[in-house]
Design an enzyme around this catalytic site. Structure first.
Site, PDB file in Angstrom:
ATOM      1  N   LYS A 171     -11.880  -0.055 -61.308  1.00 48.02           N
ATOM      2  CA  LYS A 171     -11.458  -1.461 -61.225  1.00 48.02           C
ATOM      3  C   LYS A 171     -11.765  -2.058 -59.845  1.00 48.02           C
ATOM      4  O   LYS A 171     -12.313  -3.156 -59.741  1.00 48.02           O
ATOM      5  CB  LYS A 171      -9.949  -1.536 -61.531  1.00 48.02           C
ATOM      6  N   LYS A 246      -6.176  -9.628 -53.451  1.00 49.12           N
ATOM      7  CA  LYS A 246      -5.425  -8.380 -53.660  1.00 49.12           C
ATOM      8  C   LYS A 246      -6.384  -7.224 -53.969  1.00 49.12           C
ATOM      9  O   LYS A 246      -6.292  -6.142 -53.395  1.00 49.12           O
ATOM     10  CB  LYS A 246      -4.436  -8.578 -54.825  1.00 49.12           C
TER      11      LYS A 246
HETATM   12  P1  NAD Z   1       2.189 -11.937 -63.361  1.00 48.03           P
HETATM   13  O1  NAD Z   1       2.766 -12.107 -62.002  1.00 48.03           O
HETATM   14  O2  NAD Z   1       1.869 -13.133 -64.206  1.00 48.03           O
HETATM   15  O3  NAD Z   1       3.155 -10.986 -64.244  1.00 48.03           O
HETATM   16  C1  NAD Z   1       3.894  -9.914 -63.740  1.00 48.03           C
HETATM   17  C2  NAD Z   1       5.162  -9.805 -64.577  1.00 48.03           C
HETATM   18  O4  NAD Z   1       5.875  -8.639 -64.149  1.00 48.03           O
HETATM   19  C3  NAD Z   1       6.114 -10.996 -64.385  1.00 48.03           C
HETATM   20  O5  NAD Z   1       6.476 -11.528 -65.656  1.00 48.03           O
HETATM   21  C4  NAD Z   1       7.312 -10.387 -63.653  1.00 48.03           C
HETATM   22  O6  NAD Z   1       8.541 -11.002 -63.988  1.00 48.03           O
HETATM   23  C5  NAD Z   1       7.258  -8.959 -64.141  1.00 48.03           C
HETATM   24  N1  NAD Z   1       7.946  -8.003 -63.273  1.00 48.03           N
HETATM   25  C6  NAD Z   1       7.819  -7.838 -61.932  1.00 48.03           C
HETATM   26  N2  NAD Z   1       8.621  -6.825 -61.508  1.00 48.03           N
HETATM   27  C7  NAD Z   1       9.247  -6.349 -62.612  1.00 48.03           C
HETATM   28  C8  NAD Z   1      10.195  -5.333 -62.832  1.00 48.03           C
HETATM   29  N3  NAD Z   1      10.666  -4.589 -61.813  1.00 48.03           N
HETATM   30  N4  NAD Z   1      10.640  -5.125 -64.088  1.00 48.03           N
HETATM   31  C9  NAD Z   1      10.182  -5.881 -65.119  1.00 48.03           C
HETATM   32  N5  NAD Z   1       9.274  -6.875 -64.982  1.00 48.03           N
HETATM   33  C10 NAD Z   1       8.829  -7.109 -63.734  1.00 48.03           C
HETATM   34  O7  NAD Z   1       0.878 -11.039 -63.150  1.00 48.03           O
HETATM   35  P2  NAD Z   1      -0.382 -10.905 -64.145  1.00 48.03           P
HETATM   36  O8  NAD Z   1      -1.373 -11.968 -63.858  1.00 48.03           O
HETATM   37  O9  NAD Z   1       0.113 -10.689 -65.530  1.00 48.03           O
HETATM   38  O10 NAD Z   1      -1.019  -9.532 -63.584  1.00 48.03           O
HETATM   39  C11 NAD Z   1      -0.421  -8.276 -63.867  1.00 48.03           C
HETATM   40  C12 NAD Z   1      -1.337  -7.173 -63.360  1.00 48.03           C
HETATM   41  O11 NAD Z   1      -2.616  -7.294 -63.997  1.00 48.03           O
HETATM   42  C13 NAD Z   1      -1.588  -7.236 -61.850  1.00 48.03           C
HETATM   43  O12 NAD Z   1      -1.580  -5.925 -61.337  1.00 48.03           O
HETATM   44  C14 NAD Z   1      -2.953  -7.893 -61.745  1.00 48.03           C
HETATM   45  O13 NAD Z   1      -3.637  -7.506 -60.566  1.00 48.03           O
HETATM   46  C15 NAD Z   1      -3.634  -7.366 -62.999  1.00 48.03           C
HETATM   47  N6  NAD Z   1      -4.728  -8.235 -63.518  1.00 48.03           N
HETATM   48  C16 NAD Z   1      -4.561  -9.586 -63.632  1.00 48.03           C
HETATM   49  C17 NAD Z   1      -5.607 -10.376 -64.118  1.00 48.03           C
HETATM   50  C18 NAD Z   1      -5.460 -11.872 -64.263  1.00 48.03           C
HETATM   51  O14 NAD Z   1      -6.483 -12.538 -64.534  1.00 48.03           O
HETATM   52  N7  NAD Z   1      -4.266 -12.435 -64.130  1.00 48.03           N
HETATM   53  C19 NAD Z   1      -6.820  -9.771 -64.502  1.00 48.03           C
HETATM   54  C20 NAD Z   1      -6.952  -8.399 -64.412  1.00 48.03           C
HETATM   55  C21 NAD Z   1      -5.900  -7.630 -63.909  1.00 48.03           C
END
Ligand code: NAD
Length: 296
Positions: A171, A246
């Site tokens: 990744k 990040k």
């Molecule tokens: P986001 O911030 O929208 O979602 C994260 C969720 O986790 C939130 O709903 C938050 O409330 C929850 N959360 C945080 N701590 C928690 C806990 N202790 N217990 C339960 N829930 C908890 O983030 P996202 O965009 O969904 O990204 C998630 C992951 O995917 C990240 O690691 C990101 O790097 C990766 N990612 C994101 C994308 C993108 O386009 N957004 C693409 C590829 C990978």
């Protein structure tokens, strides 16, 4: 069909959990956000009141959380996933986190008699909604084989990269290419503009020549040539500058720890940090073209 605990219902996790429900799995969800849980429950998921409840009596636990510290804190401790999952449960972590944190998470899981894979994702929120994500998976052959049918409910390319941590390694290597190539493509469009070369002409030529790459042909940073790219909707993310930053930071940490030389990755990290610090962290990462154009 499988029983699945799903923790982390954000931009990616929300639609991923919805697709598992649509695929016929029995899914119970937990998130710190009550709104995110309510939305998933509306879509047919069951509600778990705690992490422990989400992890208990299921065959799989999927986590999609912001960073390594969140994954380790949700996995560890008496109220965590590992202490409350039954023997044989397979933990699937689809967050993007440090390679070392992914290896630590899987060691903790295996020591407790659980399966574990790191399975970070590519394809963005559109891919999450459409169920067409690419999963890069690190873990044993046996754990990969068990996790694969679940991942197929959320993605269309499921690739076994190697042992624990290999998914995260893939990744950050991929996204370092993406960050560097987006800046290179943006520089080319800004040079073309000053040379009086039409953007569409540069696109038509480079997309058929040696400059062809995904940042150009699928995610073009200037409006016009690729109608679906964020440039055509005022650079609304998409994939935000802070998300790219990040991943570039994770790549640089891994480079420093492993002795790799990645000077272009380091420069891309600096440029994205500069753009984020000037108040653009929430914009799509292709908006870096505006900084290169001299816009404030
Ligand atoms: P986001 O911030 O929208 O979602 C994260 C969720 O986790 C939130 O709903 C938050 O409330 C929850 N959360 C945080 N701590 C928690 C806990 N202790 N217990 C339960 N829930 C908890 O983030 P996202 O965009 O969904 O990204 C998630 C992951 O995917 C990240 O690691 C990101 O790097 C990766 N990612 C994101 C994308 C993108 O386009 N957004 C693409 C590829 C990978």
């Amino acid at each position: 069909m499988a029983t699945i605990g799903f923790i982390g219902l954000g931009n990616m996790g929300g639609p991923m959990a919805a697709n598992l429900v649509k695929a016929g799995h029995d899914v119970k969800v937990f998130d710190l956000s009550a709104d995110a849980v309510a939305k998933a429950v509306d879509g047919g998921a069951g509600k778990a009141a705690t992490v422990a409840e989400a992890a208990s009596n299921v065959e799989f636990v999927v986590t999609v959380l912001p960073a390594g510290k969140h994954v380790l804190s949700v996995y560890d401790g008496p109220d965590g996933v590992i202490a409350n999952a039954k023997a044989g449960t397979v933990l699937i972590d689809s967050s993007t986190i440090e390679v070392d944190a992914a290896r630590k998470a899987s060691e903790l899981a295996r020591a407790a008699g659980l399966g574990a894979v790191d399975a970070p994702i590519s394809g963005g929120t559109a891919g999450a909604a459409a169920g067409t994500l690419t999963f890069m998976v690190g873990g044993s052959d046996a754990d990969f084989a068990r996790a694969k049918p679940i991942l197929e409910g959320m993605g269309s390319n499921i690739i076994h990269a190697g042992d624990s941590g290999a998914g995260q390694a893939a990744k950050i290597c991929n996204n370092m290419v993406l960050g560097v190539s987006m800046i290179a493509v943006s520089e080319a469009f800004m040079l073309a503009k000053r040379l009086g070369l039409d953007a569409q002409k540069l696109f038509d030529i480079s997309s058929k020549a040696s400059g062809q790459c995904w940042s150009l042909t699928s995610y073009c940073p200037v409006p016009g040539p690729v109608p679906t790219s964020p440039a055509n909707r005022d650079y609304q993310a998409g994939f935000a500058v802070d998300m790219m930053l990040k991943d570039l930071k994770l790549a640089q940490q891994a480079s420093a720890a492993s002795g790799a030389t990645t000077p272009m990755g380091a420069l891309a990290e600096s440029l994205y940090a500069l753009y984020s610090n000037s108040g653009h962290g929430g914009m799509d990462f292709s908006a870096i073209v505006k900084m290169l154009d001299g816009e404030k």
